[in-house]
Design a protein around this motif. Structure first.
Motif, short mmCIF file in Angstrom:
data_model
loop_
_atom_site.label_atom_id
_atom_site.label_comp_id
_atom_site.label_asym_id
_atom_site.label_seq_id
_atom_site.Cartn_x
_atom_site.Cartn_y
_atom_site.Cartn_z
N ILE A 45 0.83 -1.21 0.00
CA ILE A 45 0.00 0.00 0.00
C ILE A 45 0.87 1.26 0.00
CG2 ILE A 45 -0.37 0.31 2.49
CD1 ILE A 45 -3.12 0.58 -0.17
N PRO B 102 0.76 1.35 -4.49
CA PRO B 102 -0.66 1.40 -4.11
C PRO B 102 -1.64 1.05 -5.22
CG PRO B 102 0.29 3.62 -4.20
CD PRO B 102 1.43 2.65 -4.34
N TRP C 98 -4.34 -1.76 -4.26
CA TRP C 98 -5.78 -1.53 -4.14
C TRP C 98 -6.56 -2.61 -4.89
CZ3 TRP C 98 -7.58 0.75 -0.26
CH2 TRP C 98 -7.08 1.95 0.24
N TYR D 277 -6.95 1.31 5.14
CA TYR D 277 -5.67 1.21 4.42
C TYR D 277 -5.11 2.58 4.05
CZ TYR D 277 -6.50 -3.81 4.29
OH TYR D 277 -6.72 -5.11 4.66
N SER D 278 -5.97 3.57 3.90
CA SER D 278 -5.49 4.93 3.64
C SER D 278 -4.77 5.53 4.84
CB SER D 278 -6.65 5.85 3.24
OG SER D 278 -7.22 5.46 2.02
N TYR E 239 0.35 11.54 2.95
CA TYR E 239 0.44 10.54 1.88
C TYR E 239 -0.82 9.68 1.83
CZ TYR E 239 2.35 6.76 -1.00
OH TYR E 239 2.55 5.82 -1.98
N GLY E 240 -1.48 9.54 2.98
CA GLY E 240 -2.73 8.78 3.04
C GLY E 240 -3.82 9.39 2.16
N TYR F 151 -3.28 10.76 -0.76
CA TYR F 151 -2.98 10.26 -2.10
C TYR F 151 -3.44 8.80 -2.23
CZ TYR F 151 -0.29 8.79 -6.19
OH TYR F 151 0.08 8.27 -7.40
N LEU F 152 -3.23 8.02 -1.18
CA LEU F 152 -3.68 6.63 -1.21
C LEU F 152 -5.19 6.55 -1.37
CD1 LEU F 152 -1.49 4.99 1.60
CD2 LEU F 152 -1.12 4.96 -0.88
N GLY G 103 -7.37 4.93 -4.29
CA GLY G 103 -8.23 3.82 -3.89
C GLY G 103 -9.70 4.01 -4.20
#
Length: 196
Positions: A8, A12, A16, A113-114, A140-141, A143-144, A148
């Motif tokens: 992740i 990522p 995902w 997961y973010s 950065y979460g 962006y995840l 996602g």
């Protein structure tokens, strides 16, 4: 879990797709990923406040008493998990408004997961002064989540930003509430130990 964290954080887009394909329940994601990772900032925050302390200039270093810090860590941990669950509910409830496919499990996975960068960066709480660095790494979460949403919630590309903004506002409010409650409990049980 280590492979999932690496996936992740470093690939990522591929991860995902794997996450969506997995037949996991909310309970499995909670017990197998969210709980172990949420322990990281709680434990290292506890250790940082008790052992290292906070330097407040001319007042020296303040260390929190064991009881205050353990109460803070437990409350923070519990409310973080509750916050993630609420965030998953909100992401799922908002899905139809953004032409996305409601799915409570996928929404919860997206929320959890973010948060991986934040959980991993929580190690830095061993030095309370590095809290701002944890916050920066946590970005950065976002962006995840951006990557996602189209996968987990089948969100059209043009709707992702709007969906994210609403989800982020909710996440921000939840985190403010969690922080305020944990901070209030810490303040209520706080008996400082000063080291000059």
């Amino acid at each position: 879990m280590i492979e999932r964290i690496k996936g992740i954080l470093f690939s990522p887009k591929t991860e995902w797709e794997k996450i969506k394909a997995e037949q996991t329940t909310i309970a499995q994601v909670l017990t197998g990923y969210a709980i172990p990772l949420a322990l990281i900032p709680a434990i290292f925050g506890f250790l940082g406040y008790v052992i290292i302390g906070v330097n407040i200039g001319m007042f020296g270093v303040i260390r929190y008493p064991f009881t205050s810090a353990i109460v803070w860590a437990i409350v923070w941990f519990i409310f973080t998990l509750i916050g993630l669950y609420i965030e998953g509910i909100v992401i799922n409830a908002l899905a139809p408004s953004f032409d996305s496919a409601p799915n409570s499990t996928n929404a919860f996975k997206l929320a959890v997961y973010s948060m991986t960068p934040y959980f991993v960066a929580g190690i830095l709480y061993i030095f309370p002064v590095l809290g701002i660095l944890v916050l920066l790494i946590s970005l950065y979460g976002l962006y995840l989540m951006y990557l996602g949403m189209p996968v987990m919630m089948s969100t059209p590309k043009e709707k992702v930003i709007g969906y994210m903004i609403v989800a982020i506002i909710v996440m921000f409010v939840i985190n403010i509430i969690v922080g305020a409650i944990a901070g209030g409990i810490l303040a209520a049980t706080y008996r400082p130990i000063f080291n000059f």
